[in-house]
Motif scaffolding. Sequence first.
Motif, PDB file in Angstrom:
ATOM      1  N   SER A 137       1.204  -1.523  -0.113  1.00 48.06           N
ATOM      2  CA  SER A 137       0.332   0.418   0.058  1.00 48.06           C
ATOM      3  C   SER A 137       0.859   1.274  -0.092  1.00 48.06           C
ATOM      4  CB  SER A 137      -0.460   0.083   0.687  1.00 48.06           C
ATOM      5  OG  SER A 137      -2.095  -1.479   1.091  1.00 48.06           O
ATOM      6  N   GLN A 138       2.278   1.064   0.755  1.00 49.25           N
ATOM      7  CA  GLN A 138       2.919   2.430   1.089  1.00 49.25           C
ATOM      8  C   GLN A 138       3.783   2.821  -0.359  1.00 49.25           C
ATOM      9  OE1 GLN A 138       5.157   3.810   4.788  1.00 49.25           O
ATOM     10  NE2 GLN A 138       6.625   2.904   3.325  1.00 49.25           N
ATOM     11  N   PHE A 139       3.914   1.722  -1.112  1.00 47.91           N
ATOM     12  CA  PHE A 139       4.756   1.557  -2.165  1.00 47.91           C
ATOM     13  C   PHE A 139       3.817   2.420  -2.911  1.00 47.91           C
ATOM     14  CE2 PHE A 139       7.305  -0.598  -5.503  1.00 47.91           C
ATOM     15  CZ  PHE A 139       8.068   0.148  -5.919  1.00 47.91           C
ATOM     16  N   LEU A 140       3.087   1.296  -3.019  1.00 42.67           N
ATOM     17  CA  LEU A 140       1.462   1.914  -4.661  1.00 42.67           C
ATOM     18  C   LEU A 140       1.298   3.188  -5.235  1.00 42.67           C
ATOM     19  CD1 LEU A 140       0.175   0.453  -6.984  1.00 42.67           C
ATOM     20  CD2 LEU A 140      -1.306   0.213  -5.609  1.00 42.67           C
ATOM     21  N   LEU A 141       1.333   3.334  -3.586  1.00 46.82           N
ATOM     22  CA  LEU A 141       0.730   5.254  -3.677  1.00 46.82           C
ATOM     23  C   LEU A 141       1.846   6.277  -4.256  1.00 46.82           C
ATOM     24  CD1 LEU A 141      -1.378   5.033  -0.540  1.00 46.82           C
ATOM     25  CD2 LEU A 141      -2.378   5.173  -2.514  1.00 46.82           C
ATOM     26  N   TYR A 142       3.254   5.841  -3.109  1.00 45.33           N
ATOM     27  CA  TYR A 142       4.208   6.805  -3.295  1.00 45.33           C
ATOM     28  C   TYR A 142       4.538   6.341  -5.256  1.00 45.33           C
ATOM     29  CZ  TYR A 142       5.149   7.687   1.537  1.00 45.33           C
ATOM     30  OH  TYR A 142       4.969   8.235   2.615  1.00 45.33           O
ATOM     31  N   TRP A 143       4.805   5.236  -5.974  1.00 43.90           N
ATOM     32  CA  TRP A 143       5.034   4.556  -7.129  1.00 43.90           C
ATOM     33  C   TRP A 143       4.204   5.486  -7.983  1.00 43.90           C
ATOM     34  CZ3 TRP A 143       2.022   2.116 -10.863  1.00 43.90           C
ATOM     35  CH2 TRP A 143       2.571   2.535 -12.249  1.00 43.90           C
ATOM     36  N   TYR A 144       2.549   5.934  -7.480  1.00 42.05           N
ATOM     37  CA  TYR A 144       1.655   6.305  -8.485  1.00 42.05           C
ATOM     38  C   TYR A 144       2.182   7.643  -8.380  1.00 42.05           C
ATOM     39  CZ  TYR A 144      -2.776   7.397 -10.628  1.00 42.05           C
ATOM     40  OH  TYR A 144      -3.989   7.314 -11.271  1.00 42.05           O
ATOM     41  N   GLY A 145       1.854   8.071  -7.690  1.00 41.55           N
ATOM     42  CA  GLY A 145       1.488  10.020  -7.177  1.00 41.55           C
ATOM     43  C   GLY A 145       3.277  10.716  -7.682  1.00 41.55           C
ATOM     44  N   ASN A 146       4.574   9.609  -7.626  1.00 42.22           N
ATOM     45  CA  ASN A 146       5.778  10.375  -8.219  1.00 42.22           C
ATOM     46  C   ASN A 146       6.559  11.747  -7.108  1.00 42.22           C
ATOM     47  OD1 ASN A 146       8.091   9.304  -8.850  1.00 42.22           O
ATOM     48  ND2 ASN A 146       7.112  10.366 -11.010  1.00 42.22           N
ATOM     49  N   ILE A 147       5.805  11.887  -6.183  1.00 42.36           N
ATOM     50  CA  ILE A 147       6.484  13.059  -5.493  1.00 42.36           C
ATOM     51  C   ILE A 147       7.462  12.914  -4.589  1.00 42.36           C
ATOM     52  CG2 ILE A 147       5.233  14.553  -3.508  1.00 42.36           C
ATOM     53  CD1 ILE A 147       2.504  13.704  -3.957  1.00 42.36           C
ATOM     54  N   PRO A 148       8.414  13.950  -5.700  1.00 44.64           N
ATOM     55  CA  PRO A 148       9.914  13.888  -4.846  1.00 44.64           C
ATOM     56  C   PRO A 148      10.077  13.506  -3.471  1.00 44.64           C
ATOM     57  CG  PRO A 148       9.387  15.409  -6.661  1.00 44.64           C
ATOM     58  CD  PRO A 148       8.474  14.864  -6.397  1.00 44.64           C
ATOM     59  N   GLU A 149       9.538  14.654  -2.694  1.00 39.40           N
ATOM     60  CA  GLU A 149       9.116  14.661  -1.665  1.00 39.40           C
ATOM     61  C   GLU A 149       8.813  13.369  -0.683  1.00 39.40           C
ATOM     62  OE1 GLU A 149       7.568  16.672  -2.333  1.00 39.40           O
ATOM     63  OE2 GLU A 149       8.842  18.545  -2.730  1.00 39.40           O
ATOM     64  N   GLU A 150       8.848  12.380  -1.617  1.00 36.29           N
ATOM     65  CA  GLU A 150       8.114  11.065  -0.989  1.00 36.29           C
ATOM     66  C   GLU A 150       8.960  10.137  -0.960  1.00 36.29           C
ATOM     67  OE1 GLU A 150       3.225  11.540  -0.254  1.00 36.29           O
ATOM     68  OE2 GLU A 150       3.476  10.669  -1.854  1.00 36.29           O
ATOM     69  N   ILE A 151       9.537  10.032  -2.337  1.00 33.81           N
ATOM     70  CA  ILE A 151      10.380   9.160  -3.362  1.00 33.81           C
ATOM     71  C   ILE A 151      11.596   9.244  -2.527  1.00 33.81           C
ATOM     72  CG2 ILE A 151       8.184   8.534  -5.219  1.00 33.81           C
ATOM     73  CD1 ILE A 151      10.210  10.441  -6.773  1.00 33.81           C
TER      74      ILE A 151
END
Length: 406
Positions: free
Chosen positions: A275-289
């Motif tokens: 869940s955490q990886f999918l949301l970050y991969w889909y959003g692709n926001i620099p502060e998160e990835i």
Amino acid sequence: MYAFLNKKIIIFMVIIIGFIFISLDQILMGNKKNFTVFTEIEKKDSIIEDHNPWPILYISIFYFTSISLGSLFFLSIQNVSKSGWSVIIHPIMEKISSFIPYGGFMIFIVFLLNTMNMIHIFHWMNPNLYDKIIENKKLFLNIPFFLVRSLIYVLGCSFFYSSIKKISCVLYTSHSLNDYKKLYFRSILFIIFFSFISIFMIWDWIMSLNPHWFSTLFSWYVLSSFIITGISTITIIAIYMNKKGYFPFFNKNHLHDLSKYLFSSSLLWTYFWFSQFLLYWYGNIPEEITFFIKREEIYNSIHFWMLIPNFLIPFFVLISSKNKSNYKIVFLVSLILLVGHYIDIYHLIAPDTGIKFCLFEIIGSLLIIGGFFTYILFINFNNRKSNSSEGNPFFQESKNYKYPYM
């Protein structure tokens, strides 16, 4: 008594060997700089030392403390749900939980040393650092409030451990229904308390290592790891003690249920991971990835490799009902899960502390803290009066428990 004395000597030797391993690291790696991957602001604050074993020791302390917390949380769930099958192994859960006051105290000492600028793990505690993002979080992320919160976590969990243990010891001899009701009520309070404070505890003790990054799922992700390592340790000790003849009522029926918890909790951990990886991969926001990029650069996609011991092996091995009741298979899977979740904790903490991977330091810290953890367990198991849960009203049900589909 003589056998216990021999075990104490062995444990102390293991701890001494751990110190030797860390000393070897200082000799062999002393002239090499730690490898860091920081943002520009983090680089201003990062203090690169020739040899810094404190972050590795902190990882090991946190790891073994999380095992004890997971065990106490699992015990409380069993008490509240009035599960009859698990009563005979309640003493094992209580013994594993006995490390909570010691682990919490050591973690708090690490924080105090960090606030005094004697060690450098939490970079935001550096008084010379100015960071706009950290400044905006000062209301929550400041040293006095951080220490007060940490003290609440440590004292609160230690209180509930001592309280549950005390009531259980009385119950095992009194056979009183009133004592059982006290245990039930205290377990409810602990579950409520821990479910709330664990969120902030994980924010403080792990996520604040990198104040620029945050995740709303992170606390639940780490909490699921607590539960898995706790159940894995319960399973390993239950099998070992049964083979030594100390828990003769423990059998394949109880092992099958423990294996189901191992299987389901591994799926829960994987769900949070995905869940955490999918949301970050889909959003692709620099502060998160940056969380994943940093770990990919340092450890070559360890985030994916650790799925093997933490998901694939327990899933495909324990999916078979026959394997769930096999002592050797479940023992091995439990060991693999403990190793896999140490890797997980390491990969959550180490990259944000600026330390270089060193096998000597890892082995040394595990031997030191693991040896102390084992010593505390042996002291508690040596008290044979509290090794039986006969006073629990569900003891006979647990003693005669039969899994209906085996």
